[in-house]
Design a protein around this motif. Structure first.
Motif, PDB file in Angstrom:
ATOM      1  N   MET A   1      39.232  30.861  44.929  1.00  0.00           N
ATOM      2  CA  MET A   1      39.782  32.073  44.312  1.00  0.00           C
ATOM      3  C   MET A   1      39.169  32.272  42.931  1.00  0.00           C
ATOM      4  N   THR A   2      38.903  33.528  42.579  1.00  0.00           N
ATOM      5  CA  THR A   2      38.325  33.807  41.270  1.00  0.00           C
ATOM      6  C   THR A   2      39.327  33.514  40.160  1.00  0.00           C
ATOM      7  N   GLU A   3      38.799  33.293  38.968  1.00  0.00           N
ATOM      8  CA  GLU A   3      39.633  33.051  37.795  1.00  0.00           C
ATOM      9  C   GLU A   3      40.272  34.363  37.343  1.00  0.00           C
ATOM     10  N   ALA A   4      41.408  34.239  36.666  1.00  0.00           N
ATOM     11  CA  ALA A   4      42.022  35.424  36.072  1.00  0.00           C
ATOM     12  C   ALA A   4      41.124  35.969  34.964  1.00  0.00           C
ATOM     13  N   THR A   5      41.087  37.274  34.828  1.00  0.00           N
ATOM     14  CA  THR A   5      40.369  37.908  33.725  1.00  0.00           C
ATOM     15  C   THR A   5      41.375  38.321  32.655  1.00  0.00           C
ATOM     16  N   THR A   6      40.914  38.426  31.424  1.00  0.00           N
ATOM     17  CA  THR A   6      41.777  38.802  30.311  1.00  0.00           C
ATOM     18  C   THR A   6      41.190  40.011  29.595  1.00  0.00           C
TER      19      THR A   6
ATOM     20  N   GLY B   1      43.389  38.922  41.341  1.00  0.00           N
ATOM     21  CA  GLY B   1      43.529  39.458  42.683  1.00  0.00           C
ATOM     22  C   GLY B   1      43.270  40.948  42.773  1.00  0.00           C
ATOM     23  N   ALA B   2      43.384  41.449  44.003  1.00  0.00           N
ATOM     24  CA  ALA B   2      43.196  42.874  44.289  1.00  0.00           C
ATOM     25  C   ALA B   2      44.207  43.262  45.357  1.00  0.00           C
ATOM     26  N   GLY B   3      44.789  44.443  45.227  1.00  0.00           N
ATOM     27  CA  GLY B   3      45.786  44.877  46.197  1.00  0.00           C
ATOM     28  C   GLY B   3      46.929  45.594  45.517  1.00  0.00           C
ATOM     29  N   ARG B   4      48.102  45.488  46.116  1.00  0.00           N
ATOM     30  CA  ARG B   4      49.276  46.164  45.560  1.00  0.00           C
ATOM     31  C   ARG B   4      49.618  45.581  44.190  1.00  0.00           C
ATOM     32  N   PRO B   5      49.785  46.419  43.150  1.00  0.00           N
ATOM     33  CA  PRO B   5      50.038  45.883  41.808  1.00  0.00           C
ATOM     34  C   PRO B   5      51.454  45.329  41.644  1.00  0.00           C
TER      35      PRO B   5
ATOM     36  N   PHE C   1      50.644  26.941  37.628  1.00  0.00           N
ATOM     37  CA  PHE C   1      51.255  26.232  38.754  1.00  0.00           C
ATOM     38  C   PHE C   1      51.102  26.965  40.093  1.00  0.00           C
ATOM     39  N   GLY C   2      50.246  27.997  40.116  1.00  0.00           N
ATOM     40  CA  GLY C   2      49.867  28.601  41.385  1.00  0.00           C
ATOM     41  C   GLY C   2      50.709  29.747  41.890  1.00  0.00           C
ATOM     42  N   THR C   3      51.677  30.208  41.096  1.00  0.00           N
ATOM     43  CA  THR C   3      52.524  31.311  41.556  1.00  0.00           C
ATOM     44  C   THR C   3      51.705  32.581  41.765  1.00  0.00           C
ATOM     45  N   ALA C   4      50.863  32.929  40.802  1.00  0.00           N
ATOM     46  CA  ALA C   4      50.041  34.129  40.939  1.00  0.00           C
ATOM     47  C   ALA C   4      49.100  34.005  42.134  1.00  0.00           C
ATOM     48  N   ALA C   5      48.545  32.819  42.346  1.00  0.00           N
ATOM     49  CA  ALA C   5      47.621  32.616  43.465  1.00  0.00           C
ATOM     50  C   ALA C   5      48.311  32.894  44.802  1.00  0.00           C
ATOM     51  N   LYS C   6      49.579  32.489  44.923  1.00  0.00           N
ATOM     52  CA  LYS C   6      50.309  32.749  46.167  1.00  0.00           C
ATOM     53  C   LYS C   6      50.529  34.251  46.376  1.00  0.00           C
ATOM     54  N   LEU C   7      50.774  34.984  45.300  1.00  0.00           N
ATOM     55  CA  LEU C   7      50.932  36.433  45.414  1.00  0.00           C
ATOM     56  C   LEU C   7      49.605  37.096  45.773  1.00  0.00           C
ATOM     57  N   VAL C   8      48.510  36.605  45.207  1.00  0.00           N
ATOM     58  CA  VAL C   8      47.190  37.135  45.549  1.00  0.00           C
ATOM     59  C   VAL C   8      46.900  36.920  47.034  1.00  0.00           C
ATOM     60  N   GLU C   9      47.236  35.734  47.547  1.00  0.00           N
ATOM     61  CA  GLU C   9      47.043  35.441  48.967  1.00  0.00           C
ATOM     62  C   GLU C   9      47.850  36.393  49.843  1.00  0.00           C
ATOM     63  N   ALA C  10      48.977  36.861  49.331  1.00  0.00           N
ATOM     64  CA  ALA C  10      49.832  37.783  50.082  1.00  0.00           C
ATOM     65  C   ALA C  10      49.406  39.244  49.930  1.00  0.00           C
ATOM     66  N   GLY C  11      48.314  39.493  49.178  1.00  0.00           N
ATOM     67  CA  GLY C  11      47.767  40.839  49.095  1.00  0.00           C
ATOM     68  C   GLY C  11      48.117  41.624  47.844  1.00  0.00           C
ATOM     69  N   PHE C  12      48.472  40.908  46.771  1.00  0.00           N
ATOM     70  CA  PHE C  12      48.861  41.575  45.530  1.00  0.00           C
ATOM     71  C   PHE C  12      47.808  41.399  44.447  1.00  0.00           C
ATOM     72  N   GLU C  13      47.750  42.361  43.529  1.00  0.00           N
ATOM     73  CA  GLU C  13      47.054  42.173  42.261  1.00  0.00           C
ATOM     74  C   GLU C  13      48.098  41.824  41.213  1.00  0.00           C
TER      75      GLU C  13
END
Length: 250
Positions: A1-6, A23-27, A45-57
């Motif tokens: 997975m790509t790194e978060a951008t700031t 991520g990319a998808g539903r905001p 701790f991976g919370t954002a990564a799990k949302l990205v996997e589910a299709g969210f930005e």
């Protein structure tokens, strides 16, 4: 997975506030807790990564006085509900019209106040929050002001010790933090009737820091109550945080 951008955007009064994107998808906008940051609450701790996997930005601001965001010392930078104003500035800056909103602790308080003020996310999550954390905020505020006042002198056997250490670890500007704490008023439980969208009240099963999650869920028109393992501090480190968020928002 790509790194978060700031990147940075102007909040209330032009304060430069950091926004981390993944991520990319539903905001979905995610608001972290007091003295924390987007990195600590959502990314580490991976919370954002799990949302990205589910299709969210994931759109994760550092709140004013936190993380990489500005911590101005001008009292004019701290009107009542300034964090709500900053959130409104973010939504306007990104042109968001259809999005979900997630808060943890102070982030939940900010999200609830924004919705009461007219913001309309599709779904809302209030995590790490109970009814008393909204309706009895003044008591929590006094606790944190005491931590700031006694900073550096609080001993390990004091209930305020871990808050002092977290403040130290996160490098929070204590002068700015004191002014920010003064911007938050109690929320009348009757005002919660304005939160009409589907809402998840998500809390650690050992987390009573902000009062009763059960009472908060009961006070909301359309709420689902969900518990995950952990205390107020540890529940955000658990994989269940991201899993339950993704299930509810999807």
């Amino acid at each position: 997975m790509t790194e978060a951008t700031t990147e940075f955007f102007p909040g209330f009064g032009g304060a430069q506030l950091a926004l981390h994107r993944l991520g990319a998808g539903r905001p979905v906008v995610l608001l972290h807790g007091l003295f924390s940051s987007a990195e600590v609450n959502w990314i580490k701790f991976g919370t954002a990564a799990k949302l990205v996997e589910a299709g969210f930005e994931c759109l994760m601001p550092d709140l004013r006085v936190h993380g990489h965001s500005a911590a101005p010392h001008d009292p004019a930078a701290y009107p009542q509900d300034v964090l709500v104003r900053d959130l409104e500035a973010l939504v306007a800056h990104l042109g968001l019209t259809d999005f979900d909103l997630v808060g943890f602790s102070l982030g939940s308080r900010t999200a609830a106040r924004a919705v009461i003020g007219g913001m309309r996310p599709r779904k809302l999550v209030l995590s790490g929050m109970g009814l008393e954390g909204l309706a009895g905020w003044a008591r929590r505020q006094d606790f944190f002001l005491d931590v700031i006042n006694r900073f550096g002198t609080i001993k390990r056997d004091d209930p305020a010790y871990f808050s002092q250490q977290f403040l130290k670890t996160m490098g929070v500007d204590r002068l700015a933090a004191r002014m920010l704490l003064g911007t938050m008023a109690d929320t009348d439980p009757a005002e919660l009737s304005a939160i009409t969208m589907p809402t998840q009240v998500l809390c650690g099963d050992q987390d009573n820091d902000n009062g009763s999650a059960e009472r908060l869920a009961e006070a909301l028109p359309d709420a689902t109550l969900t518990f995950i393992p952990g205390t107020h501090m540890s529940c955000v480190t658990r994989p269940e945080m991201g899993e339950r968020l993704a299930e509810f928002l999807a």
